[in-house]
Write a protein that holds these residues in place. Structure first.
Motif, PDB file in Angstrom:
ATOM      1  N   ILE A 171     -97.243  93.322 -38.225  1.00 14.52           N
ATOM      2  CA  ILE A 171     -96.336  92.723 -39.194  1.00 14.52           C
ATOM      3  C   ILE A 171     -94.915  93.076 -38.779  1.00 14.52           C
ATOM      4  O   ILE A 171     -94.705  94.070 -38.070  1.00 14.52           O
ATOM      5  N   PRO A 172     -93.936  92.281 -39.176  1.00 12.67           N
ATOM      6  CA  PRO A 172     -92.563  92.567 -38.732  1.00 12.67           C
ATOM      7  C   PRO A 172     -92.048  93.868 -39.336  1.00 12.67           C
ATOM      8  O   PRO A 172     -92.330  94.191 -40.488  1.00 12.67           O
ATOM      9  N   THR A 173     -91.308  94.590 -38.544  1.00 18.02           N
ATOM     10  CA  THR A 173     -90.688  95.830 -38.979  1.00 18.02           C
ATOM     11  C   THR A 173     -89.249  95.854 -38.474  1.00 18.02           C
ATOM     12  O   THR A 173     -88.860  95.025 -37.638  1.00 18.02           O
ATOM     13  N   VAL A 174     -88.455  96.778 -38.967  1.00 23.61           N
ATOM     14  CA  VAL A 174     -87.070  96.918 -38.518  1.00 23.61           C
ATOM     15  C   VAL A 174     -87.013  98.072 -37.519  1.00 23.61           C
ATOM     16  O   VAL A 174     -87.176  99.236 -37.894  1.00 23.61           O
ATOM     17  N   PHE A 175     -86.830  97.735 -36.254  1.00 16.61           N
ATOM     18  CA  PHE A 175     -86.542  98.760 -35.252  1.00 16.61           C
ATOM     19  C   PHE A 175     -85.036  99.040 -35.309  1.00 16.61           C
ATOM     20  O   PHE A 175     -84.240  98.094 -35.349  1.00 16.61           O
ATOM     21  N   TYR A 176     -84.659 100.303 -35.313  1.00 18.61           N
ATOM     22  CA  TYR A 176     -83.208 100.559 -35.293  1.00 18.61           C
ATOM     23  C   TYR A 176     -82.862 101.732 -34.393  1.00 18.61           C
ATOM     24  O   TYR A 176     -83.656 102.645 -34.183  1.00 18.61           O
ATOM     25  N   ASN A 177     -81.637 101.656 -33.886  1.00 15.09           N
ATOM     26  CA  ASN A 177     -81.104 102.640 -32.944  1.00 15.09           C
ATOM     27  C   ASN A 177     -80.336 103.686 -33.751  1.00 15.09           C
ATOM     28  O   ASN A 177     -79.231 103.428 -34.230  1.00 15.09           O
ATOM     29  N   MET A 287     -80.130  96.791 -34.741  1.00 18.65           N
ATOM     30  CA  MET A 287     -81.405  96.578 -35.447  1.00 18.65           C
ATOM     31  C   MET A 287     -82.100  95.347 -34.884  1.00 18.65           C
ATOM     32  O   MET A 287     -81.461  94.324 -34.634  1.00 18.65           O
ATOM     33  N   LEU A 288     -83.408  95.460 -34.724  1.00 17.34           N
ATOM     34  CA  LEU A 288     -84.225  94.351 -34.233  1.00 17.34           C
ATOM     35  C   LEU A 288     -85.383  94.177 -35.204  1.00 17.34           C
ATOM     36  O   LEU A 288     -86.183  95.098 -35.400  1.00 17.34           O
ATOM     37  N   VAL A 289     -85.473  93.003 -35.826  1.00 16.11           N
ATOM     38  CA  VAL A 289     -86.512  92.751 -36.813  1.00 16.11           C
ATOM     39  C   VAL A 289     -87.544  91.824 -36.188  1.00 16.11           C
ATOM     40  O   VAL A 289     -87.294  90.626 -36.008  1.00 16.11           O
TER      41      VAL A 289
END
Length: 451
Positions: A171-177, A287-289
């Motif tokens: 499922i989509p998640t928020v990857f963040y730096n 951020m990459l969603v």
């Protein structure tokens, strides 16, 4: 790199082509398919009495990085346990799985097992000779299916029996730096939880000369899983309970407008998904969603370069929680040959076993589809104790919104039409959201024959 590994049961490519398995291999080679023959090992656990060769069409197989390597590990493990079953994998681009399978069926060289994306499953169930996995499994079905996410099993049902089993699901998640968060004066311990907070964080990050955020809605595989997640979370849906087309509803317009605003305000780069993933992997996007399926590759890119964290899919409405849906693929069996069906079941049973799902999570980054695995010390308890990046998505798996398909045997055509003619121009360009959704909704109504 593709590897040809001789197997005790693998046929010789130079032998006469009278044997059915040899004819299949010759046909596959003739069309330039990428082949790997999995080998055998000493310990056999189960399988048909005779040597059997089956083919496996997979969009993960043969790809670079964690997905391809993880798939090869599954094939190797299965070969070690089933020396009398030879699996011949065939690499297929994710966007072409349905069309290429239809072509193969028409040509009489249909693959025996197919990794089929959920955005294509509804049309595939109507147009391909997909067999009932539940019927093939027979007495083994009930015990094997127990513990697998029932909502996903029901997604693959037709005529009251399961025709598809969930295989690789995310499922989509928020990857963040976290490093870019700190540089922008943001607290990485408190990631954004709403679309408004996402926009505010993106604005802070862009002020430090980096890209802010990217929603991977314009999916390269022509799936609308992230588009549906946005619309669901805004209170809408692409179809209602009666099968009516509702992608031009007030809620859908609001959800996609919020994503377009990010682009129009310079907070989201108007680039393809692959370019956004590259920007995030190089530490230039905050951020990459998108799907957790990219976790393996992104984790490898982040190691030693920046601190990678994840958070749950954001809300798009004050009135309800986030309602992401899933992406990924199921496994279906096409073969009508009894021996191949039994071999295919052994293969599918292994891939969807506790061992198979554990390998898929550890090696690729998809979610475990047996709920007890995450807490089982024999399987994934230690993994989740050390790897927190999948936890936000795992938490949202319990309240997952069902993946919806357009009605009729043109469901996949409708999805591609939706993505190409509405989502792409809205998210990446300045197409008027209401006008575009209305026009595309009418075209889909005409295409599928629904109101």
């Amino acid at each position: 790199m593709n590897v040809f590994r001789p197997s005790r049961s693998a046929p010789s490519f130079s032998a006469p082509s009278s044997h059915p398995a040899r004819r299949r291999l010759a046909a596959l080679l003739a069309v330039g398919s990428v082949l790997t023959v999995t080998g055998c090992a000493a310990a056999a656990e189960a399988g048909p009495a005779e040597d059997v060769t089956i083919t496996f069409s997979s969009y993960n197989y043969g790809t670079a990085g964690a997905a391809g390597e993880g798939t090869q590990a599954l094939l190797d493990a299965f070969a070690d346990q089933h020396p009398n079953i030879t699996v011949v994998p065939e690499a297929v681009p994710v966007a072409d799985v349905l069309t290429k399978t239809k072509t193969a069926v028409a040509a009489g060289i249909a693959p025996d097992v197919v990794q089929l994306g959920y955005s294509k499953l509804a049309e595939a169930l109507e147009t391909l000779p997909i067999q009932s996995i539940e019927d093939i499994a027979g007495d083994e079905w009930t015990e094997h299916a127990e513990g697998i996410n029932q909502a996903l099993i029901e997604t693959g049902e037709r005529d009251g029996t399961a025709h598809a089993l969930p295989y690789t699901v995310s499922i989509p998640t928020v990857f963040y730096n976290a490093d870019l968060f700190r540089a922008a004066g943001l607290d990485p311990e408190s990631p954004p939880t709403s679309i408004e907070e996402v926009a505010a964080a993106a604005e802070a990050i862009t002020s430090t000369d980096h890209y802010g955020v990217y929603f991977g809605a314009v999916d390269t595989g022509k799936s609308d899983y992230l588009t549906q997640s946005v619309i669901n979370s805004a209170g809408g849906a692409i179809v209602n309970a009666d099968g009516d087309i509702t992608l031009d509803s007030r809620e859908a317009i609001a959800g996609l407008t919020a994503v377009q605003d990010l682009t129009m305000q310079g907070l989201q780069p108007a680039v393809a998904v692959d370019d956004a993933v590259a920007a995030f992997s190089s530490g230039d996007l905050g951020m990459l969603v998108m799907t957790t399926a990219v976790l393996g590759n992104i984790s490898a890119a982040a190691e030693g370069n920046f601190e990678l964290r994840t958070s749950g899919f954001p809300t798009f409405s004050d009135d309800q929680e986030a309602r992401p849906t899933h992406s990924g693929a199921s496994l279906v069996v096409l073969s009508d040959d009894a021996a191949k069906q039994q071999a295919a079941w052994e293969f599918v049973k292994f891939l969807t076993s506790k061992e198979g799902y554990t390998m898929i999570t550890e090696n690729i980054g998809y979610l475990p589809l047996r709920a007890d695995l995450a807490d089982d010390p024999e399987y994934l308890a230690d993994y989740f104790a050390e790897n927190k990046l999948l936890v936000p998505a795992l938490d949202q798996l319990a309240t997952l919104a069902p993946y919806l398909s357009f009605p009729s045997n043109k469901a996949n055509q409708a999805t591609v039409l939706f993505q190409d003619n509405a989502v792409s121009p809205i998210v990446l360009r300045d197409a008027d959201v209401k006008t575009t959704l209305t026009e595309v909704a009418d075209r889909i109504r005409d295409l599928v024959g629904a109101p």
